[in-house]
Scaffold this motif. Structure first.
Motif, short mmCIF file in Angstrom:
data_model
loop_
_atom_site.label_atom_id
_atom_site.label_comp_id
_atom_site.label_asym_id
_atom_site.label_seq_id
_atom_site.Cartn_x
_atom_site.Cartn_y
_atom_site.Cartn_z
N SER A 19 42.99 24.15 40.34
CA SER A 19 42.00 24.92 39.58
C SER A 19 41.19 25.83 40.49
CB SER A 19 41.05 24.00 38.83
OG SER A 19 41.76 23.22 37.92
N ILE A 20 40.77 25.30 41.62
CA ILE A 20 40.02 26.11 42.58
C ILE A 20 40.88 27.26 43.10
CG2 ILE A 20 38.99 26.06 44.90
CD1 ILE A 20 38.00 23.22 44.21
N ALA A 21 42.16 26.99 43.37
CA ALA A 21 43.05 28.03 43.88
C ALA A 21 43.26 29.14 42.84
CB ALA A 21 44.39 27.42 44.28
N VAL A 26 42.13 34.74 41.00
CA VAL A 26 41.63 35.66 39.97
C VAL A 26 40.36 36.36 40.47
CG1 VAL A 26 40.65 35.82 37.65
CG2 VAL A 26 42.69 34.46 38.05
N SER A 27 39.49 35.62 41.14
CA SER A 27 38.26 36.22 41.67
C SER A 27 38.58 37.26 42.74
CB SER A 27 37.36 35.15 42.26
OG SER A 27 36.97 34.24 41.28
N GLY A 28 39.54 36.96 43.59
CA GLY A 28 39.95 37.93 44.59
C GLY A 28 40.53 39.19 43.97
N GLY A 29 41.30 39.02 42.92
CA GLY A 29 41.83 40.18 42.20
C GLY A 29 40.73 41.01 41.56
N ALA A 30 39.75 40.33 40.99
CA ALA A 30 38.63 41.05 40.37
C ALA A 30 37.81 41.80 41.41
CB ALA A 30 37.75 40.07 39.60
N GLY A 53 44.86 43.96 43.37
CA GLY A 53 44.07 43.30 42.34
C GLY A 53 44.90 42.86 41.15
N TRP A 54 45.71 43.76 40.64
CA TRP A 54 46.53 43.40 39.48
C TRP A 54 47.63 42.42 39.85
CZ3 TRP A 54 44.68 43.51 35.00
CH2 TRP A 54 43.82 44.51 34.59
N ALA A 55 48.14 42.50 41.09
CA ALA A 55 49.15 41.53 41.52
C ALA A 55 48.55 40.13 41.59
CB ALA A 55 49.72 41.94 42.88
N ALA A 56 47.33 40.02 42.09
CA ALA A 56 46.67 38.71 42.17
C ALA A 56 46.43 38.14 40.79
CB ALA A 56 45.35 38.83 42.94
N ILE A 57 45.94 38.97 39.87
CA ILE A 57 45.70 38.49 38.51
C ILE A 57 47.01 38.13 37.83
CG2 ILE A 57 44.85 39.19 36.24
CD1 ILE A 57 42.66 40.76 37.75
N GLY A 58 48.05 38.93 38.05
CA GLY A 58 49.37 38.63 37.48
C GLY A 58 49.94 37.34 38.04
N PHE A 59 49.77 37.12 39.34
CA PHE A 59 50.26 35.88 39.96
C PHE A 59 49.56 34.67 39.36
CE2 PHE A 59 49.80 32.60 43.23
CZ PHE A 59 51.15 32.28 43.40
#
Length: 76
Positions: A19-21, A26-30, A53-59
Protein backbone atom coordinates in the motif's frame (compact mmCIF):
# COMPACT_ATOMS: atom_id res chain seq x y z
CA UNK A 1 -9.04 -24.40 14.75
CA UNK A 2 -5.67 -22.77 15.09
CA UNK A 3 -4.42 -19.54 13.64
CA UNK A 4 -0.98 -19.35 12.09
CA UNK A 5 0.03 -16.01 13.58
CA UNK A 6 3.32 -15.80 11.71
CA UNK A 7 1.59 -16.11 8.35
CA UNK A 8 -1.02 -13.57 9.40
CA UNK A 9 1.73 -11.13 10.39
CA UNK A 10 3.53 -11.71 7.07
CA UNK A 11 0.37 -10.96 5.10
CA UNK A 12 -0.26 -7.82 7.16
CA UNK A 13 3.31 -6.57 6.64
CA UNK A 14 3.25 -7.22 2.89
CA UNK A 15 -0.13 -5.50 2.61
CA UNK A 16 1.09 -2.39 4.41
CA UNK A 17 4.32 -2.24 2.38
CA UNK A 18 2.48 -2.71 -0.92
CA UNK A 19 0.00 0.00 0.00
CA UNK A 20 2.80 2.40 0.85
CA UNK A 21 4.57 1.57 -2.43
CA UNK A 22 1.46 2.12 -4.57
CA UNK A 23 0.64 5.40 -2.85
CA UNK A 24 4.27 6.49 -3.25
CA UNK A 25 4.26 5.75 -6.98
CA UNK A 26 0.98 7.63 -7.52
CA UNK A 27 2.28 10.54 -5.44
CA UNK A 28 5.49 10.62 -7.46
CA UNK A 29 3.48 10.68 -10.66
CA UNK A 30 1.32 13.51 -9.36
CA UNK A 31 4.41 15.50 -8.36
CA UNK A 32 5.95 14.95 -11.80
CA UNK A 33 2.76 16.14 -13.49
CA UNK A 34 2.62 19.20 -11.24
CA UNK A 35 6.27 20.07 -11.97
CA UNK A 36 5.55 19.64 -15.68
CA UNK A 37 2.65 22.09 -15.41
CA UNK A 38 4.84 24.62 -13.60
CA UNK A 39 7.61 24.26 -16.19
CA UNK A 40 5.12 24.57 -19.03
CA UNK A 41 3.75 27.79 -17.56
CA UNK A 42 7.33 29.06 -17.29
CA UNK A 43 7.92 28.41 -20.99
CA UNK A 44 10.14 25.34 -20.67
CA UNK A 45 9.45 22.01 -22.32
CA UNK A 46 8.09 19.41 -19.95
CA UNK A 47 7.35 16.45 -22.19
CA UNK A 48 9.59 14.03 -20.29
CA UNK A 49 8.03 14.90 -16.94
CA UNK A 50 4.54 14.41 -18.36
CA UNK A 51 5.53 10.99 -19.69
CA UNK A 52 7.11 10.00 -16.36
CA UNK A 53 4.07 11.18 -14.42
CA UNK A 54 1.54 9.32 -16.52
CA UNK A 55 3.78 6.23 -16.67
CA UNK A 56 3.95 6.14 -12.86
CA UNK A 57 0.19 6.52 -12.50
CA UNK A 58 -0.38 3.89 -15.21
CA UNK A 59 2.03 1.49 -13.49
CA UNK A 60 0.19 1.90 -10.19
CA UNK A 61 -3.09 1.23 -12.01
CA UNK A 62 -1.69 -1.95 -13.50
CA UNK A 63 -0.52 -3.12 -10.08
CA UNK A 64 -4.02 -2.54 -8.69
CA UNK A 65 -5.59 -4.44 -11.60
CA UNK A 66 -3.18 -7.33 -11.05
CA UNK A 67 -4.16 -7.40 -7.38
CA UNK A 68 -7.81 -7.57 -8.37
CA UNK A 69 -6.98 -10.39 -10.77
CA UNK A 70 -5.40 -12.31 -7.91
CA UNK A 71 -8.34 -11.70 -5.58
CA UNK A 72 -11.26 -12.46 -7.89
CA UNK A 73 -11.55 -16.21 -8.56
CA UNK A 74 -13.71 -15.68 -11.66
CA UNK A 75 -10.60 -14.63 -13.62
CA UNK A 76 -8.66 -17.84 -12.90
Amino acid sequence: MSIDWISLAQVAIVTVLASIAIVGVVSGGAVALDKARVRHEGGDGATSLIMVGWAAIGFAGLVVLYGLYLLIPYFH
